[in-house]
Design an enzyme around this catalytic site. Structure first.
Site, PDB file in Angstrom:
ATOM      1  N   CYS A 122      24.492  44.924 -45.424  1.00  0.00           N
ATOM      2  CA  CYS A 122      23.857  46.291 -45.064  1.00  0.00           C
ATOM      3  C   CYS A 122      24.569  47.310 -43.949  1.00  0.00           C
ATOM      4  O   CYS A 122      25.276  46.794 -44.078  1.00  0.00           O
ATOM      5  CB  CYS A 122      23.009  45.498 -44.027  1.00  0.00           C
ATOM      6  SG  CYS A 122      21.610  46.699 -42.957  1.00  0.00           S
ATOM      7  N   GLY A 175      19.287  43.458 -45.214  1.00  0.00           N
ATOM      8  CA  GLY A 175      20.054  44.726 -45.858  1.00  0.00           C
ATOM      9  C   GLY A 175      18.039  45.438 -45.244  1.00  0.00           C
ATOM     10  O   GLY A 175      17.163  44.576 -44.589  1.00  0.00           O
ATOM     11  N   GLU A 176      18.358  46.821 -44.710  1.00  0.00           N
ATOM     12  CA  GLU A 176      17.093  47.335 -44.199  1.00  0.00           C
ATOM     13  C   GLU A 176      16.016  47.757 -45.275  1.00  0.00           C
ATOM     14  O   GLU A 176      16.338  48.957 -45.870  1.00  0.00           O
ATOM     15  CB  GLU A 176      18.048  48.346 -43.136  1.00  0.00           C
ATOM     16  CG  GLU A 176      16.965  49.541 -43.086  1.00  0.00           C
ATOM     17  CD  GLU A 176      15.701  49.241 -42.099  1.00  0.00           C
ATOM     18  OE1 GLU A 176      15.949  48.333 -41.212  1.00  0.00           O
ATOM     19  OE2 GLU A 176      14.376  48.993 -42.402  1.00  0.00           O
ATOM     20  N   LEU A 230      13.368  44.951 -32.006  1.00  0.00           N
ATOM     21  CA  LEU A 230      13.712  46.099 -31.055  1.00  0.00           C
ATOM     22  C   LEU A 230      15.017  45.179 -30.326  1.00  0.00           C
ATOM     23  O   LEU A 230      15.617  45.961 -29.696  1.00  0.00           O
ATOM     24  CB  LEU A 230      12.163  45.532 -30.077  1.00  0.00           C
ATOM     25  CG  LEU A 230      12.123  46.332 -28.921  1.00  0.00           C
ATOM     26  CD1 LEU A 230      12.214  47.951 -29.501  1.00  0.00           C
ATOM     27  CD2 LEU A 230      10.889  46.415 -28.366  1.00  0.00           C
ATOM     28  N   CYS A 349      17.908  33.136 -39.233  1.00  0.00           N
ATOM     29  CA  CYS A 349      18.221  35.229 -38.993  1.00  0.00           C
ATOM     30  C   CYS A 349      19.186  35.871 -39.057  1.00  0.00           C
ATOM     31  O   CYS A 349      19.766  34.777 -37.582  1.00  0.00           O
ATOM     32  CB  CYS A 349      16.843  35.464 -38.289  1.00  0.00           C
ATOM     33  SG  CYS A 349      15.466  34.910 -38.625  1.00  0.00           S
TER      34      CYS A 349
HETATM   35  N1  SAH Z   1      16.899  44.916 -41.532  1.00  0.00           N
HETATM   36  C1  SAH Z   1      15.715  45.269 -41.177  1.00  0.00           C
HETATM   37  C2  SAH Z   1      15.655  43.202 -41.845  1.00  0.00           C
HETATM   38  C3  SAH Z   1      16.672  42.046 -41.327  1.00  0.00           C
HETATM   39  S1  SAH Z   1      15.123  40.570 -40.903  1.00  0.00           S
HETATM   40  C4  SAH Z   1      15.636  44.672 -39.561  1.00  0.00           C
HETATM   41  O1  SAH Z   1      16.747  44.278 -38.877  1.00  0.00           O
HETATM   42  O2  SAH Z   1      14.783  44.040 -39.039  1.00  0.00           O
HETATM   43  C5  SAH Z   1      16.197  39.720 -39.462  1.00  0.00           C
HETATM   44  C6  SAH Z   1      16.637  39.667 -38.364  1.00  0.00           C
HETATM   45  O3  SAH Z   1      16.929  38.693 -38.268  1.00  0.00           O
HETATM   46  C7  SAH Z   1      16.116  40.635 -37.610  1.00  0.00           C
HETATM   47  O4  SAH Z   1      15.385  40.911 -36.721  1.00  0.00           O
HETATM   48  C8  SAH Z   1      17.583  40.870 -37.436  1.00  0.00           C
HETATM   49  O5  SAH Z   1      17.899  41.616 -35.685  1.00  0.00           O
HETATM   50  C9  SAH Z   1      17.792  40.061 -36.796  1.00  0.00           C
HETATM   51  N2  SAH Z   1      18.885  38.752 -36.675  1.00  0.00           N
HETATM   52  C10 SAH Z   1      20.257  39.502 -37.233  1.00  0.00           C
HETATM   53  N3  SAH Z   1      21.424  38.651 -36.572  1.00  0.00           N
HETATM   54  C11 SAH Z   1      20.718  38.022 -36.494  1.00  0.00           C
HETATM   55  C12 SAH Z   1      21.518  36.637 -35.618  1.00  0.00           C
HETATM   56  N4  SAH Z   1      22.694  36.434 -35.678  1.00  0.00           N
HETATM   57  N5  SAH Z   1      20.429  35.613 -34.753  1.00  0.00           N
HETATM   58  C13 SAH Z   1      19.252  35.769 -34.596  1.00  0.00           C
HETATM   59  N6  SAH Z   1      18.502  37.131 -34.871  1.00  0.00           N
HETATM   60  C14 SAH Z   1      19.501  37.971 -35.432  1.00  0.00           C
END
Ligand code: SAH
Length: 372
Positions: A122, A175-176, A230, A349
């Site tokens: 990403c 990824g995004e 957010l 996540c």
């Molecule tokens: N790039 C997209 C898709 C990723 S979704 C996005 O940003 O939405 C994955 C989700 O998990 C996102 O909301 C991301 O911010 C969250 N995330 C990333 N790292 C995390 C962590 N260490 N703990 C909890 N959530 C996390």
């Protein structure tokens, strides 16, 4: 004098997983084949999971032979399978160029959610995310996105009731997705296509850190459920956590969300909010969030920080998570705390890493003004 004849240059076989139904019909039409033939092949692949042309028995032998020559269905190799005690599964998939991505399956009562990756690594550089640390190598092709569904169905088989195990798809893996819009869009179309996976638009979710122009395009092209990462109630804090905020600040992002909600299949937008102890988890942050989302058709998904090796952030204690949620509920915001699933296999996540070759610097693909 007779013109010299040269053999036509050999075209590499086309990967049929790269095409939505329109695309497949066009590919068939260029070969003088009727559209319903494309529909038949499409169903074999996406409804029945059959990727061997010889087994597509309602096609004429000649067509099957031709497909074998001119087409392929590119599947990655499953190089690791992990099963968590809570039933969550994670597959590590090796792509043709040696990169690896991860796909996660989360079974729940009455549904099964597949969490799909959209890029190798990403480029966004969100500070609390393990994928971001890997940097970004490249976009996934449409075929590489859809192959994750083919593989998952193959690995999982049918449910005991005979149905398909994947009822929901979330683009929340590595990824995004909205920075890979051109490849993600046909994949979404296949997911919601009745002859494809036939999943309702509400059960397909694109999660984005807030690529505003692509949110508007998605609203027009293929409105599915939208989740927005957010993570902070104001620009100053959000910029620190999600560098993309410098390009698309909160006000612009929420305006795009309003437009989306007015058109989307779900009235409500899901706002994801990772809770980081001492950073964004105070009562005053919750109150600021309430003010920010006032008037928006919003649901909040709280994600207590999932740790990964070397992370500097801490997960708030459960009482803090509950108190934060309580502040939002009091204000009438529908709020759920995302259960941590698959933590023991690094499938929660923000924990997906795959193997990203070569490593680009984080944020390499962000426009200049969005870089730190
Ligand atoms: N790039 C997209 C898709 C990723 S979704 C996005 O940003 O939405 C994955 C989700 O998990 C996102 O909301 C991301 O911010 C969250 N995330 C990333 N790292 C995390 C962590 N260490 N703990 C909890 N959530 C996390």
């Amino acid at each position: 004098m007779q013109a010299a004849t040269f053999p036509a240059p050999a075209q590499p076989p086309a990967n049929l997983l790269d095409m939505d139904r329109q695309g497949l019909r066009a590919w068939f039409a260029r070969r003088g084949e009727r559209p319903f033939r494309a529909d038949q092949v499409f169903r074999w692949i996406h409804r029945r999971g059959v990727t061997d042309f010889a087994a597509m028995t309602d096609l004429a032998k000649a067509l099957r032979a031709r497909l074998q020559e001119e087409a392929r269905i590119g599947l990655p190799e499953v190089v690791a399978r992990h099963l968590s005690p809570d039933g969550t599964r994670k597959w590590v998939l090796r792509l043709a160029d040696g990169n690896a991505i991860e796909t996660v399956y989360i079974p729940e009562e009455g549904r099964g959610t597949l969490c799909v990756s959209s890029q190798v690594g990403c480029a966004l550089g969100c500070r609390f995310c393990a994928t971001a640390r890997q940097g970004w190598a490249r976009d996934l092709s449409t075929g590489e996105i859809l192959a994750q569904l083919v593989v998952a169905h193959r690995e999982l088989g049918d449910t005991p009731a005979g149905g398909r195990p994947v009822t929901n798809v979330v683009l929340m893996g590595m990824g995004e997705p909205l920075l890979n819009y051109e490849r993600v869009l046909p994949a979404l179309r296949v997911l919601v296509d009745d002859l494809g996976y036939g999943i309702s638009r509400r059960r397909v979710t694109v999660s984005t850190a807030g690529v505003v122009p692509a949110i508007d395009r998605l609203r027009e092209d293929c409105p599915v459920s939208l989740a927005v990462s957010l993570h902070a109630p104001d620009d100053a804090l959000r910029e620190r956590l999600v560098p993309l905020n410098r390009k698309y600040p909160i006000a612009e992002l929420l305006a795009a969300c309003r437009r989306y909600a007015a058109a989307g299949p779900h009235r409500a937008i899901t706002f994801e909010y990772v809770l980081l102890e001492g950073v964004n988890d105070r009562d005053e942050d919750a109150r600021a969030l309430v003010r920010l989302l006032r008037g928006l058709p919003a649901k909040v998904n709280l994600i207590p920080f999932n740790p990964f090796p070397g992370a500097l952030w801490r997960t708030p204690p459960p009482e803090r998570v509950d108190a934060f949620r309580e502040r939002l509920l009091e204000a009438g915001l529908v709020t759920i705390t995302r259960k941590r699933r698959g933590d023991s296999i690094d499938a929660a996540c923000g924990q997906l890493v795959g193997q990203v070759l070569p490593r680009h610097r984080c944020e390499a693909r962000l426009p200049a003004q969005a870089r730190s």
